[in-house]
Design an enzyme around this catalytic site. Structure first.
Site, PDB file in Angstrom:
ATOM      1  N   SER A 153      -4.702 -17.083   7.087  1.00 18.72           N
ATOM      2  CA  SER A 153      -3.644 -18.042   7.394  1.00 18.72           C
ATOM      3  C   SER A 153      -3.580 -19.053   6.261  1.00 18.72           C
ATOM      4  CB  SER A 153      -3.989 -18.757   8.711  1.00 18.72           C
ATOM      5  OG  SER A 153      -3.167 -19.888   8.880  1.00 18.72           O
ATOM      6  N   TYR A 166      -9.558 -23.290  14.314  1.00 21.10           N
ATOM      7  CA  TYR A 166      -8.808 -22.136  13.795  1.00 21.10           C
ATOM      8  C   TYR A 166      -8.816 -22.165  12.265  1.00 21.10           C
ATOM      9  CZ  TYR A 166      -4.700 -19.149  12.828  1.00 21.10           C
ATOM     10  OH  TYR A 166      -3.848 -18.175  12.352  1.00 21.10           O
TER      11      TYR A 166
HETATM   12  P1  NAP Z   1      -1.103 -12.769  18.951  1.00 26.34           P
HETATM   13  O1  NAP Z   1       0.257 -12.246  19.214  1.00 26.34           O
HETATM   14  O2  NAP Z   1      -1.674 -13.855  19.772  1.00 26.34           O
HETATM   15  O3  NAP Z   1      -2.098 -11.535  18.919  1.00 26.34           O
HETATM   16  C1  NAP Z   1      -3.475 -11.731  18.803  1.00 26.34           C
HETATM   17  C2  NAP Z   1      -4.179 -10.464  19.202  1.00 26.34           C
HETATM   18  O4  NAP Z   1      -5.592 -10.720  19.204  1.00 26.34           O
HETATM   19  C3  NAP Z   1      -3.802 -10.015  20.611  1.00 26.34           C
HETATM   20  O5  NAP Z   1      -3.636  -8.616  20.643  1.00 26.34           O
HETATM   21  C4  NAP Z   1      -5.026 -10.436  21.419  1.00 26.34           C
HETATM   22  O6  NAP Z   1      -5.282  -9.633  22.547  1.00 26.34           O
HETATM   23  C5  NAP Z   1      -6.137 -10.231  20.405  1.00 26.34           C
HETATM   24  N1  NAP Z   1      -7.339 -10.941  20.817  1.00 26.34           N
HETATM   25  C6  NAP Z   1      -7.476 -12.266  21.058  1.00 26.34           C
HETATM   26  N2  NAP Z   1      -8.712 -12.523  21.519  1.00 26.34           N
HETATM   27  C7  NAP Z   1      -9.364 -11.339  21.569  1.00 26.34           C
HETATM   28  C8  NAP Z   1     -10.643 -10.940  21.997  1.00 26.34           C
HETATM   29  N3  NAP Z   1     -11.529 -11.812  22.498  1.00 26.34           N
HETATM   30  N4  NAP Z   1     -10.994  -9.645  21.923  1.00 26.34           N
HETATM   31  C9  NAP Z   1     -10.107  -8.724  21.461  1.00 26.34           C
HETATM   32  N5  NAP Z   1      -8.858  -9.034  21.065  1.00 26.34           N
HETATM   33  C10 NAP Z   1      -8.499 -10.332  21.117  1.00 26.34           C
HETATM   34  O7  NAP Z   1      -1.200 -13.326  17.460  1.00 26.34           O
HETATM   35  P2  NAP Z   1      -0.524 -12.852  16.091  1.00 26.34           P
HETATM   36  O8  NAP Z   1       0.426 -13.900  15.699  1.00 26.34           O
HETATM   37  O9  NAP Z   1      -0.103 -11.447  16.159  1.00 26.34           O
HETATM   38  O10 NAP Z   1      -1.790 -13.008  15.123  1.00 26.34           O
HETATM   39  C11 NAP Z   1      -2.415 -11.918  14.464  1.00 26.34           C
HETATM   40  C12 NAP Z   1      -3.206 -12.469  13.287  1.00 26.34           C
HETATM   41  O11 NAP Z   1      -2.306 -13.091  12.372  1.00 26.34           O
HETATM   42  C13 NAP Z   1      -4.219 -13.522  13.665  1.00 26.34           C
HETATM   43  O12 NAP Z   1      -5.387 -13.354  12.892  1.00 26.34           O
HETATM   44  C14 NAP Z   1      -3.539 -14.830  13.297  1.00 26.34           C
HETATM   45  O13 NAP Z   1      -4.477 -15.839  13.024  1.00 26.34           O
HETATM   46  C15 NAP Z   1      -2.781 -14.398  12.063  1.00 26.34           C
HETATM   47  N6  NAP Z   1      -1.629 -15.252  11.720  1.00 26.34           N
HETATM   48  C16 NAP Z   1      -0.492 -15.234  12.459  1.00 26.34           C
HETATM   49  C17 NAP Z   1       0.605 -16.009  12.069  1.00 26.34           C
HETATM   50  C18 NAP Z   1       1.895 -16.011  12.835  1.00 26.34           C
HETATM   51  O14 NAP Z   1       2.816 -16.744  12.446  1.00 26.34           O
HETATM   52  N7  NAP Z   1       2.042 -15.234  13.891  1.00 26.34           N
HETATM   53  C19 NAP Z   1       0.512 -16.822  10.919  1.00 26.34           C
HETATM   54  C20 NAP Z   1      -0.665 -16.831  10.191  1.00 26.34           C
HETATM   55  C21 NAP Z   1      -1.733 -16.033  10.588  1.00 26.34           C
HETATM   56  P3  NAP Z   1      -4.439  -9.851  23.912  1.00 26.34           P
HETATM   57  O15 NAP Z   1      -3.043  -9.402  23.585  1.00 26.34           O
HETATM   58  O16 NAP Z   1      -5.100  -8.963  24.862  1.00 26.34           O
HETATM   59  O17 NAP Z   1      -4.507 -11.296  24.225  1.00 26.34           O
END
Ligand code: NAP
Length: 246
Positions: A153, A166
């Site tokens: 991030s 985070y």
């Molecule tokens: P998201 O939609 O919240 O997805 C996160 C995923 O992680 C979900 O599938 C969740 O499972 C899983 N997860 C969370 N806790 C877990 C655990 N204890 N054990 C196993 N799985 C777990 O988030 P996202 O936006 O796609 O984020 C994906 C990555 O991109 C992350 O590393 C985030 O920090 C990074 N990121 C995202 C953005 C953005 O704008 N979206 C920006 C910068 C970085 P469940 O579905 O079962 O809850």
């Protein structure tokens, strides 16, 4: 990297493990890797979400995926070792590992963060990627050119107020990536890089920016060229880099 054009067969015969594969960016990554020929190993904590991704991959006629429910908050080292043993018996190698799952956690002044919330977040965002990487090293070594992608991030590269544990966890992930990358440089064909997806339309983004119009940001599927580039052979020489998907 959004202009990278992945050939349809980019990941044929590759085995790629993705954490948090049931939703958001991880789900898009699983679908996109499978569409480009990979056998994907779906890791996540909500079995129904993983099953939906599994069914979508099967219905599309892509290589049959493997489904492995695993809660990264409670998993112990033995769980990762058992997983590696199972994957070794089934596939004999691992070509790609995407550390994608993460918690957003409390966004407040650092001195207001409760110890319990800090430890929970570090378990999922830092300790789990370390234990998973460690257990998968023999499998990664068995692949001709393995790629590990740490999903980071912007706040893991420059600290920002109120981003709490985070932000700190993403700095740790970047650090882990750099140490692994330097250790593997010249000693194996495994590369470690980090990838900042940038603002992407997921539930984590909506939780972080509740007032923002979701349409402002690209869908997870739109940022997949960067993931495909890093997981395929075109990035063979790229190691230890902090990259941006957008
Ligand atoms: P998201 O939609 O919240 O997805 C996160 C995923 O992680 C979900 O599938 C969740 O499972 C899983 N997860 C969370 N806790 C877990 C655990 N204890 N054990 C196993 N799985 C777990 O988030 P996202 O936006 O796609 O984020 C994906 C990555 O991109 C992350 O590393 C985030 O920090 C990074 N990121 C995202 C953005 C953005 O704008 N979206 C920006 C910068 C970085 P469940 O579905 O079962 O809850």
């Amino acid at each position: 990297m959004l202009d990278y054009q992945a050939p349809q067969d980019l990941l044929t015969d590759r085995v790629i493990l993705i954490t948090g594969a049931g939703d958001g960016i991880g789900k898009a990554c699983a679908l996109s890797c499978a569409a480009h020929g990979a056998t994907v190993i779906l890791i996540g904590r909500t079995p129904s979400k993983l099953e939906a991704v599994y069914d979508e991959i099967e219905a599309s006629g892509f290589p049959q995926p493997a489904l492995c429910p695993l809660n990264l908050e409670t998993a112990l080292e033995k769980d990762y070792v058992d997983l590696a043993d199972q994957l070794f018996d089934t596939f004999g190698k691992l070509d790609g590992l995407v550390h994608n799952a993460a918690l957003l956690g409390p966004r407040t002044l650092l001195d207001n963060v409760k110890a319990e919330a800090w430890l929970q977040l570090m378990q999922v965002n830092v300790n789990a990627p370390f234990l998973l990487s460690k257990s998968m090293m023999p499998l990664l070594r068995a692949a001709p050119d393995a790629s590990v992608v740490c999903v980071s991030s912007s706040v893991g590269r420059k600290g920002r107020a109120y981003w709490g544990p985070y932000a700190v966890s993403k700095f740790a992930l970047e650090g882990m990536m750099q140490v692994f990358a330097d250790e593997q440089d010249g000693t194996s064909a495994i590369r470690f890089n980090s990838l900042n997806p940038g603002a992407t339309r997921t539930s984590m983004r909506a939780a972080a920016y509740p007032g923002e119009a979701p349409e402002k940001n690209p869908e997870p599927a739109q940022i997949m060229p960067a993931f495909l580039y890093l997981l395929g052979p075109d990035s063979k020489a790229v190691n230890g880099q902090a990259l941006d998907a957008q």
